[in-house]
Design an enzyme around this catalytic site. Structure first.
Site, mmCIF file in Angstrom:
data_model
loop_
_atom_site.group_PDB
_atom_site.id
_atom_site.type_symbol
_atom_site.label_atom_id
_atom_site.label_comp_id
_atom_site.label_asym_id
_atom_site.label_seq_id
_atom_site.Cartn_x
_atom_site.Cartn_y
_atom_site.Cartn_z
ATOM 1 N N GLY B 190 0.765 -0.948 -0.096
ATOM 2 C CA GLY B 190 0.306 -0.066 0.345
ATOM 3 C C GLY B 190 0.775 1.485 0.044
ATOM 4 O O GLY B 190 2.327 0.906 0.418
ATOM 5 N N GLU B 433 -2.389 -9.962 4.779
ATOM 6 C CA GLU B 433 -1.438 -9.991 5.983
ATOM 7 C C GLU B 433 -2.004 -11.596 6.430
ATOM 8 O O GLU B 433 -2.249 -11.847 7.164
ATOM 9 C CB GLU B 433 -1.896 -9.955 6.947
ATOM 10 C CG GLU B 433 -1.842 -8.221 7.425
ATOM 11 C CD GLU B 433 0.037 -8.267 6.572
ATOM 12 O OE1 GLU B 433 0.638 -8.324 7.227
ATOM 13 O OE2 GLU B 433 0.241 -7.077 5.804
#
Lengths: 667, 667
Positions: B190, B433
């Protein structure tokens, strides 16, 4: 073509003839040839269809403009082809429609879908002969583009509550269309935003001071030359959606708009010149178009699911990640049982639903014949069947496509994979043409009625098992075969309907009204209707396979049999709580089912890529970085990223304007 | 404010004090005041934050520019506030982070999330003191913006397989970063696209001809003044995604980029000037940051789910559709039991997961203390717990938000409802994640290890039930209370782990290797890990409720108790097949559970709007036509549609170019 080595290896070891399966899926050798011919015509216009900035980077408005551009080209190709192939006759309707739907090249739908899926079918089933003569030729040729405006901002499911009015004025022999409130604005009709110039509008018919409920009217929306909205009409598009942004869904409001009397579609009910209302023979006759549309939706859902599983399965063969054994090279993720569990059921589902829908389609045509002969006996059954089948098919395909998407990990979240858009289309189908929960409750209502009349009613074929299962008893010894599982599901469905009825009776005894008892039991009723639908799908899949498999080569028969087996085992395990509750299945049986399911996944593993290759979706239709035939996954991901206009400049202007002041504490 | 009558009516009849619940959710009266203060600051900049064309109509590039503009403003507000509130001290890390995440006003995420969620935590846990002194102050103040680059195009889950190399050159005392293949490009980080100028990069460390596995390095990506990418670095954004399009995910490739030796983060392992590699004391120490991030994900998922249920519940109170009884006015759809079934479990889940995550967070802090003291005993348990909790929370919240979205019918498909974007964020969390399936298998691995050592190991608290359940037996009389159901779930979890172990043993006996047996049993292992997680969540929710409820007023205690009850019943019914298979529950018990579940839905019905009001999400954060506090649903839908640039012109240019020629047969 330079094909990824792992993918090539999968193809080399495939146990059956892929082309044989493709031709079966298409419905015959000739259909496959026909499809491939159209594909060639499309590829001839590749640049105009697939060039330029990818649609995912465009603004909402640009997406619409792209949609019109590409879909006009496709429509023209399909039209010309069908006209040539049928000697100018375009009346083989399902052909035109399914061909068109198969060749949607914009990943967010086509603004022409509604013209063929709703406008024309509704017109065919509700306009009288004279009206059909007047309008149909122009509609067939797309001289006019239609939409179908039923849903309003305030009303979807409950169509009796629609607010738009059409009031007959005998003095001028016109209807006056009016939208009295914000909530009465029509909302959702595809193509209505800026594309369609005609529209079938559903409104409450008033004449001689009386309301006769909802009826359909044909209304011109825009000028044929200038495309400007006609006087008194407020029309536009409803804005950005989760997907299907190229459908051009619109809103429309009427401010005392006058249309001629003969714009009421008059096949069933009429309004005479003096305003006299002549009732329809049978209000249920309109069910025909709804059943038609719902069957088409099942076919179309299968279409999209086969895209999703093609992408996810090929990617699973190309992607290498983790080691099954230490010190070995990384394995293809398709070797993980958890991955097979996510993907193979999707492949089986495409076949199960397609065979079921085909059978429903045939039944639909039989029943249409009977209707013409005045026999309405099977209409309620057919309607109930179409309701639950639409609900279960769209819910299953949406869930399985989403499962396939997630099975691609992060890359399945990229729009360049094509998966998010595919999932969004399937998701929409869970809501449009009848919200799934409402549809299942309609099926439940039918089943409860059948159950209550079990001793006296003549049972139609799809519910006949309710009586036989009850009579033959459900405490038979459990049997782990496909036939045994189907019998188990029949018992489950029968018992669930029976329990819903008892439960409602108990509630009414304790003082609830019938409606309250129905509502309090509705979660269970939905589940009962789903169980009934599972009986239908699994048994149809099994029966149809048995019927057609004699024409298969042994290799194809073997792999298709595995798919039937897989499908049945998957649902037996998924619905184990029902089987445990209502049948004599033992814990040992369930363990055997689990083990056989795992073994079946393994048995299908070597043919997985072959099975999705057989769907034979060309790259230009599939439009997926992860799913293309050659498996150049990573290179394509990068190539598509580089087409992002954001990547055309190394530094975006927002750095100077906002980011730098923030970082330097000068904000 | 002109509030929709039905909504106002719901508020009037709410049985408890909404503000009391809000303060509990916020974590105390002061926190609520603090939050409301920040909201005021945000509203003061309303025009710049919420003006202009709605983000859903923008192109991909424009969305990024909007994201930077609005998020810089928000970040500044939160920073200033936290600095003032804490006397210049920004180190109360979770506060800054959660406050920031609560105030994301762009519906597709913020490019600053990763700086706080990954870059800073990783730096804190892996940089040595000197490195922290050098970098942290600038990072805290956002003088630099960081990203975290681990995942590559070809590797996500299996981080040992990462391809990026960092080779130490003792001559210049530098590391040389290199991306040897297309698949080695970092992909997904990101903010990396066009926002971050620094980055923690994970690469294979090579020194003195030996590879020492993956390590983290801090790398400058862009010039601080010009923002131009530094030499040898190829950086850009990865393109359009299903959601989170304002996160600015990027790719990066290194062409022999040199960085100083001290850019290796050296808290655990080091490379000396001469190239000597000094090993980390314990490789498990890095688990800390992962556990931290996963707990934050649970909190954030709750955040998004509470948005979704607020929207869907308020809409269900405003929307009237169909009649419960003939001849009555149309009812609010929230009166349908099927609707309550879809929505109320979402409300209960927000509380269940938030309480569980809070407890996990406290445990995490305890364990961090123990780690500093050299006690690593609870680390594997904590890691296993964080894995399954992240997986189950994200899967549940994604499914429930999607259920809420569909429960809004077609309108839930409109982007102006805010629901599609909310669902897309939750969907992403199922993958990022740690893919959920992989995480559950990690938990399963821990559970199998515990099971095999059951007789000898000292059991840590969250798995202690495995031994007690086994010892106390599972054939006890079934008990339909919440406590009884929890005991039932413990039995289920224990039995499932036990069966997985037997199943693997059986397979190994029949000749499979251990790894093959593991893989063939992995579908069951995933299910076992999920069952364990259900035990944890339901029992934590119940225990925490009992603990805190004494401080509640009786009215609040009553409604929260109903939520605990609902949550437990919902999962008992959902996992009935497990209870039927592994406990002594009877068919009559299951019918009672079903009836109690239906009654509990009804009991919660009058407080549903109050319960979502208590989440107290202001309209400007919620950004939903369907969910705004005043319930002006239809007016807002129309207002948002009219903002579509496509609606600015009555006729789009594509009509003249494509549509008209098609309709007139001149194509």
């Amino acid at each position: 073509m330079n094909v990824n080595k792992d993918l090539q290896n999968e193809r080399n070891k495939c146990s059956f003839n892929v082309r044989e399966l493709t031709e079966f899926i298409d419905g015959g050798k000739n259909r496959t040839l026909e499809r491939k011919h159209i594909e060639k015509l499309i590829l001839a216009q590749k640049d105009e269809l697939f060039g330029g900035t990818p649609e995912d980077y465009l603004s909402h408005k640009e997406k619409y403009e792209r949609a019109i551009q590409t879909n006009v080209i496709i429509l023209k190709i399909v039209q010309d082809f069908m006209r040539d192939a049928n000697g100018g006759d375009l009346t083989n309707y399902r052909d035109v429609l399914t061909t068109l739907l198969n060749f949607v090249v914009s990943r967010e739908g086509t603004p022409f879908a509604l013209h063929f899926m709703m406008f024309l079918p509704v017109f065919l089933s509700q306009a009288d002969e004279e009206q059909q003569m007047e309008w149909l030729p122009r509609a067939w040729n797309c001289n006019i583009i239609g939409s179908y405006a039923q849903t309003e901002l305030g009303h979807g499911t409950f169509i009796r509550g629609l607010e738009t009015t059409a009031t007959y004025d005998a003095a001028t022999k016109e209807f006056v269309l009016h939208s009295p409130t914000v909530t009465s604005y029509k909302w959702w009709p595809g193509a209505l935003g800026h594309t369609a110039n005609y529209c079938v509008v559903v409104a409450q018919l008033h004449t001689k001071g009386q309301c006769h409920g909802i009826h359909s009217f044909i209304v011109q929306v825009r000028d044929e030359e200038t495309h400007m909205p006609l006087a008194g009409i407020r029309v536009g598009e409803i804005g950005a959606k989760m997907g299907l942004n190229m459908i051009n869904n619109g809103f429309i409001g009427f401010n005392h708009v006058r249309i001629p009397r003969r714009h009421l579609l008059m096949k069933h009910a009429q309004v005479l010149e003096d305003g006299t209302y002549v009732k329809s023979r049978n209000s249920k006759l309109n069910y025909g178009a709804m059943v038609f549309v719902r069957v088409v939706i099942v076919f179309d859902s299968v279409n999209y699911l086969s895209k999703a599983v093609t992408i996810a399965t090929r990617f699973a063969a190309v992607r290498r990640q983790s080691q099954l054994k230490a010190n070995e090279p990384e394995c293809q993720i398709i070797d993980f049982l958890t991955q097979q569990h996510k993907l193979f059921i999707g492949i089986a589902t495409c076949h199960a639903l397609k065979m079921t829908a085909t059978k429903l389609w045939d039944t639909f045509n039989e029943v249409q014949q009977q209707l013409r002969g005045g026999n309405l006996e099977r209409l309620p059954e057919l309607h109930a069947l179409a309701c639950c089948l639409k609900a279960v098919s769209t819910a299953d395909t949406a869930a399985l496509a989403e499962g396939g998407r997630r099975a691609c990990g992060g890359h399945g979240y990229m729009r360049s994979s094509g998966l998010p858009q595919t999932c969004a289309v399937l998701d929409a189908a869970c809501t449009f043409e009848g919200d799934n929960t409402v549809l299942l409750l309609q099926t439940a209502r039918f089943l409860v009625k059948v159950w209550r009349g079990l001793d006296t009613l003549k049972l139609t074929p799809t519910v006949a098992y309710l009586r036989t299962t009850l009579t033959e008893g459900f405490n038979d010894k459990w049997d782990n075969t496909v036939e045994g599982i189907i019998k188990g599901f029949q018992t489950v469905s029968m018992r669930k309907i029976s329990e819903c009825v008892s439960c409602m009776a108990k509630r009414m005894m304790s003082g609830m009204s019938q409606e309250e008892a129905w509502n309090m039991t509705s979660v269970q009723l939905v589940a009962a209707a789903e169980s009934h639908c599972r009986v239908i799908i699994i048994s149809y899949f099994h029966e149809e396979f048995v019927k057609v498999s004699s024409s298969f080569s042994p290799a194809l028969r073997r792999v298709m049999k595995l798919l039937v087996e897989l499908y049945t085992l998957y649902w037996a395990l998924d619905k184990l709580q029902d089987l445990l509750k209502y049948t004599s299945i033992s814990k040992t049986d369930t363990e055997q089912l689990q083990e056989r399911y795992e073994d079946t996944l393994n048995a299908l593993r070597p043919d997985a890529v072959g099975l999705v290759d057989a769907f034979d979706i060309m790259d230009e239709i599939l439009q997926s970085t992860l799913g293309a035939y050659d498996g150049r996954v990573y290179e394509r991901l990068m190539e598509e990223a580089l087409k992002s206009p954001l990547n055309a400049e190394p530094v975006n202007r927002s750095f100077h304007q906002y980011l730098k002041p923030l970082m330097q504490g000068k904000l």
